[in-house]
Design a protein around this motif. Structure first.
Motif, PDB file in Angstrom:
ATOM      1  N   LEU A 110      12.638   9.857   0.434  1.00  0.00           N
ATOM      2  CA  LEU A 110      12.312  10.169   1.821  1.00  0.00           C
ATOM      3  C   LEU A 110      10.799  10.097   2.040  1.00  0.00           C
ATOM      4  O   LEU A 110      10.335   9.538   3.045  1.00  0.00           O
ATOM      5  CB  LEU A 110      12.848  11.559   2.177  1.00  0.00           C
ATOM      6  CG  LEU A 110      12.912  11.920   3.639  1.00  0.00           C
ATOM      7  CD1 LEU A 110      13.694  10.892   4.443  1.00  0.00           C
ATOM      8  CD2 LEU A 110      13.534  13.292   3.806  1.00  0.00           C
ATOM      9  N   ARG A 111      10.026  10.615   1.083  1.00  0.00           N
ATOM     10  CA  ARG A 111       8.555  10.545   1.195  1.00  0.00           C
ATOM     11  C   ARG A 111       8.074   9.096   1.135  1.00  0.00           C
ATOM     12  O   ARG A 111       7.175   8.700   1.888  1.00  0.00           O
ATOM     13  CB  ARG A 111       7.888  11.368   0.091  1.00  0.00           C
ATOM     14  CG  ARG A 111       7.995  12.873   0.305  1.00  0.00           C
ATOM     15  CD  ARG A 111       7.108  13.668  -0.653  1.00  0.00           C
ATOM     16  NE  ARG A 111       7.336  13.349  -2.056  1.00  0.00           N
ATOM     17  CZ  ARG A 111       8.215  13.959  -2.841  1.00  0.00           C
ATOM     18  NH1 ARG A 111       8.973  14.935  -2.355  1.00  0.00           N
ATOM     19  NH2 ARG A 111       8.347  13.617  -4.107  1.00  0.00           N
ATOM     20  N   ALA A 112       8.683   8.289   0.265  1.00  0.00           N
ATOM     21  CA  ALA A 112       8.294   6.872   0.168  1.00  0.00           C
ATOM     22  C   ALA A 112       8.599   6.141   1.472  1.00  0.00           C
ATOM     23  O   ALA A 112       7.788   5.327   1.947  1.00  0.00           O
ATOM     24  CB  ALA A 112       9.021   6.202  -0.996  1.00  0.00           C
ATOM     25  N   LEU A 113       9.734   6.439   2.052  1.00  0.00           N
ATOM     26  CA  LEU A 113      10.115   5.824   3.325  1.00  0.00           C
ATOM     27  C   LEU A 113       9.154   6.263   4.430  1.00  0.00           C
ATOM     28  O   LEU A 113       8.681   5.428   5.220  1.00  0.00           O
ATOM     29  CB  LEU A 113      11.555   6.207   3.658  1.00  0.00           C
ATOM     30  CG  LEU A 113      12.299   5.365   4.667  1.00  0.00           C
ATOM     31  CD1 LEU A 113      12.288   3.889   4.302  1.00  0.00           C
ATOM     32  CD2 LEU A 113      13.735   5.857   4.790  1.00  0.00           C
ATOM     33  N   ALA A 114       8.821   7.543   4.476  1.00  0.00           N
ATOM     34  CA  ALA A 114       7.897   8.063   5.491  1.00  0.00           C
ATOM     35  C   ALA A 114       6.502   7.463   5.321  1.00  0.00           C
ATOM     36  O   ALA A 114       5.830   7.139   6.307  1.00  0.00           O
ATOM     37  CB  ALA A 114       7.838   9.586   5.413  1.00  0.00           C
TER      38      ALA A 114
ATOM     39  N   ALA B 126       0.824  -1.211   0.000  1.00  0.00           N
ATOM     40  CA  ALA B 126       0.000   0.000   0.000  1.00  0.00           C
ATOM     41  C   ALA B 126       0.860   1.263   0.000  1.00  0.00           C
ATOM     42  O   ALA B 126       0.407   2.323  -0.437  1.00  0.00           O
ATOM     43  CB  ALA B 126      -0.939  -0.002   1.209  1.00  0.00           C
ATOM     44  N   GLY B 127       2.088   1.146   0.459  1.00  0.00           N
ATOM     45  CA  GLY B 127       3.008   2.280   0.445  1.00  0.00           C
ATOM     46  C   GLY B 127       3.815   2.375  -0.832  1.00  0.00           C
ATOM     47  O   GLY B 127       4.596   3.309  -1.013  1.00  0.00           O
ATOM     48  N   GLY B 128       3.670   1.386  -1.698  1.00  0.00           N
ATOM     49  CA  GLY B 128       4.346   1.424  -2.988  1.00  0.00           C
ATOM     50  C   GLY B 128       5.762   0.856  -2.993  1.00  0.00           C
ATOM     51  O   GLY B 128       6.482   1.035  -3.967  1.00  0.00           O
ATOM     52  N   LEU B 129       6.158   0.191  -1.901  1.00  0.00           N
ATOM     53  CA  LEU B 129       7.490  -0.401  -1.851  1.00  0.00           C
ATOM     54  C   LEU B 129       7.410  -1.882  -1.546  1.00  0.00           C
ATOM     55  O   LEU B 129       6.454  -2.338  -0.920  1.00  0.00           O
ATOM     56  CB  LEU B 129       8.336   0.258  -0.751  1.00  0.00           C
ATOM     57  CG  LEU B 129       8.719   1.720  -0.908  1.00  0.00           C
ATOM     58  CD1 LEU B 129       9.462   2.206   0.323  1.00  0.00           C
ATOM     59  CD2 LEU B 129       9.555   1.941  -2.160  1.00  0.00           C
ATOM     60  N   ARG B 130       8.429  -2.612  -1.990  1.00  0.00           N
ATOM     61  CA  ARG B 130       8.608  -4.006  -1.573  1.00  0.00           C
ATOM     62  C   ARG B 130       9.556  -4.016  -0.385  1.00  0.00           C
ATOM     63  O   ARG B 130      10.298  -3.058  -0.156  1.00  0.00           O
ATOM     64  CB  ARG B 130       9.171  -4.830  -2.728  1.00  0.00           C
ATOM     65  CG  ARG B 130       8.184  -4.999  -3.886  1.00  0.00           C
ATOM     66  CD  ARG B 130       8.709  -5.903  -5.000  1.00  0.00           C
ATOM     67  NE  ARG B 130      10.037  -5.544  -5.467  1.00  0.00           N
ATOM     68  CZ  ARG B 130      10.298  -4.597  -6.353  1.00  0.00           C
ATOM     69  NH1 ARG B 130       9.314  -3.896  -6.892  1.00  0.00           N
ATOM     70  NH2 ARG B 130      11.547  -4.345  -6.734  1.00  0.00           N
ATOM     71  N   SER B 131       9.564  -5.099   0.331  1.00  0.00           N
ATOM     72  CA  SER B 131      10.405  -5.175   1.536  1.00  0.00           C
ATOM     73  C   SER B 131      11.882  -5.011   1.195  1.00  0.00           C
ATOM     74  O   SER B 131      12.630  -4.404   1.971  1.00  0.00           O
ATOM     75  CB  SER B 131      10.158  -6.483   2.285  1.00  0.00           C
ATOM     76  OG  SER B 131      10.459  -7.593   1.473  1.00  0.00           O
ATOM     77  N   THR B 132      12.319  -5.519   0.059  1.00  0.00           N
ATOM     78  CA  THR B 132      13.724  -5.371  -0.325  1.00  0.00           C
ATOM     79  C   THR B 132      14.067  -3.902  -0.558  1.00  0.00           C
ATOM     80  O   THR B 132      15.134  -3.438  -0.149  1.00  0.00           O
ATOM     81  CB  THR B 132      14.032  -6.192  -1.591  1.00  0.00           C
ATOM     82  OG1 THR B 132      13.061  -5.871  -2.592  1.00  0.00           O
ATOM     83  CG2 THR B 132      13.997  -7.678  -1.306  1.00  0.00           C
TER      84      THR B 132
ATOM     85  N   LEU C 263      19.241   9.487  -0.213  1.00  0.00           N
ATOM     86  CA  LEU C 263      17.820   9.474  -0.535  1.00  0.00           C
ATOM     87  C   LEU C 263      17.460  10.776  -1.243  1.00  0.00           C
ATOM     88  O   LEU C 263      17.973  11.836  -0.885  1.00  0.00           O
ATOM     89  CB  LEU C 263      16.967   9.376   0.732  1.00  0.00           C
ATOM     90  CG  LEU C 263      16.956   8.071   1.494  1.00  0.00           C
ATOM     91  CD1 LEU C 263      16.087   8.203   2.741  1.00  0.00           C
ATOM     92  CD2 LEU C 263      16.458   6.934   0.632  1.00  0.00           C
ATOM     93  N   THR C 264      16.585  10.689  -2.206  1.00  0.00           N
ATOM     94  CA  THR C 264      16.008  11.890  -2.802  1.00  0.00           C
ATOM     95  C   THR C 264      14.810  12.287  -1.942  1.00  0.00           C
ATOM     96  O   THR C 264      14.396  11.544  -1.040  1.00  0.00           O
ATOM     97  CB  THR C 264      15.523  11.615  -4.238  1.00  0.00           C
ATOM     98  OG1 THR C 264      14.496  10.616  -4.176  1.00  0.00           O
ATOM     99  CG2 THR C 264      16.661  11.167  -5.146  1.00  0.00           C
TER     100      THR C 264
ATOM    101  N   LEU D 177      14.154   7.314  -6.273  1.00  0.00           N
ATOM    102  CA  LEU D 177      14.161   7.208  -4.813  1.00  0.00           C
ATOM    103  C   LEU D 177      15.524   7.494  -4.190  1.00  0.00           C
ATOM    104  O   LEU D 177      15.605   7.876  -3.023  1.00  0.00           O
ATOM    105  CB  LEU D 177      13.668   5.830  -4.388  1.00  0.00           C
ATOM    106  CG  LEU D 177      12.252   5.477  -4.858  1.00  0.00           C
ATOM    107  CD1 LEU D 177      11.914   4.032  -4.517  1.00  0.00           C
ATOM    108  CD2 LEU D 177      11.233   6.428  -4.266  1.00  0.00           C
ATOM    109  N   VAL D 178      16.599   7.287  -4.966  1.00  0.00           N
ATOM    110  CA  VAL D 178      17.949   7.594  -4.487  1.00  0.00           C
ATOM    111  C   VAL D 178      18.704   8.335  -5.585  1.00  0.00           C
ATOM    112  O   VAL D 178      18.343   8.264  -6.766  1.00  0.00           O
ATOM    113  CB  VAL D 178      18.753   6.319  -4.079  1.00  0.00           C
ATOM    114  CG1 VAL D 178      18.083   5.583  -2.937  1.00  0.00           C
ATOM    115  CG2 VAL D 178      19.004   5.418  -5.266  1.00  0.00           C
ATOM    116  N   GLU D 179      19.732   9.027  -5.166  1.00  0.00           N
ATOM    117  CA  GLU D 179      20.667   9.616  -6.130  1.00  0.00           C
ATOM    118  C   GLU D 179      22.034   9.033  -5.831  1.00  0.00           C
ATOM    119  O   GLU D 179      22.379   8.761  -4.674  1.00  0.00           O
ATOM    120  CB  GLU D 179      20.681  11.142  -6.044  1.00  0.00           C
ATOM    121  CG  GLU D 179      21.060  11.711  -4.714  1.00  0.00           C
ATOM    122  CD  GLU D 179      20.925  13.229  -4.661  1.00  0.00           C
ATOM    123  OE1 GLU D 179      21.667  13.838  -3.863  1.00  0.00           O
ATOM    124  OE2 GLU D 179      20.107  13.788  -5.401  1.00  0.00           O
TER     125      GLU D 179
END
Length: 146
Positions: free
Chosen positions: A104-108, A35-41, A99-100, A83-85
């Motif tokens: 940072l927003r994806a992580l939050a 739901a947050g748009g990320l996989r665990s990896t 982190l870009t 997501l990163v630079e």
């Protein structure tokens, strides 16, 4: 005629058991984090970058026990998602990762989903059991078998 192969105990093999367990846990966390748009990896790598940024690819690989090649491939995907630079090679010939704002927003956005998944896991398995198992798994991760 096929030779007899001795596989007695293969299902008790550490590699078999740990990989099977890792797949089960990864699948559960992937469902929770989707739901947050990320996989665990992805989440794991973003957490590592956030923790030590700016970080060299080699240091991130060591921190996560990934090969540098696998880390480089994973970071390239995270970079293509914005997501990163990854900087050009610096004085020490190392590329630095940060982190870009999007990362940072994806992580939050994903952190509360991770926290809820972790709490569900600890309730199901037992917080004390998890604490003990985590210490034991950390010891296993430090083994240099060969």
């Amino acid at each position: 005629m096929a030779r007899e192969i001795d596989l007695k105990g293969a299902f008790g093999c550490a590699a078999f058991t740990l990989r099977k367990t890792a797949r089960a846990v990864t699948q559960a966390y992937d469902r929770a984090l989707s739901a947050g748009g990320l996989r665990s990896t992805q989440f794991t790598i973003l957490v590592a970058v956030h923790r030590v940024q700016p970080a060299s690819i080699g240091n991130l690989a060591k921190l996560t026990l990934m090969s540098p090649t696998t880390m480089t491939r994973s970071l390239a995907l995270l970079k293509s998602d914005g997501l990163v630079e990854i900087s050009a090679r610096g004085q020490r010939r190392e590329k630095q990762v940060r982190l870009t704002n999007k990362g940072l927003r994806a992580l939050a956005r994903t952190a509360p989903l991770w926290r809820a998944a972790q709490q569900r896991f600890e309730r199901a398995y037992g917080a004390q059991n998890w604490s003990q198992l985590r210490r034991q798994l950390d010891q296993v991760a430090q083994l240099k078998s060969g």
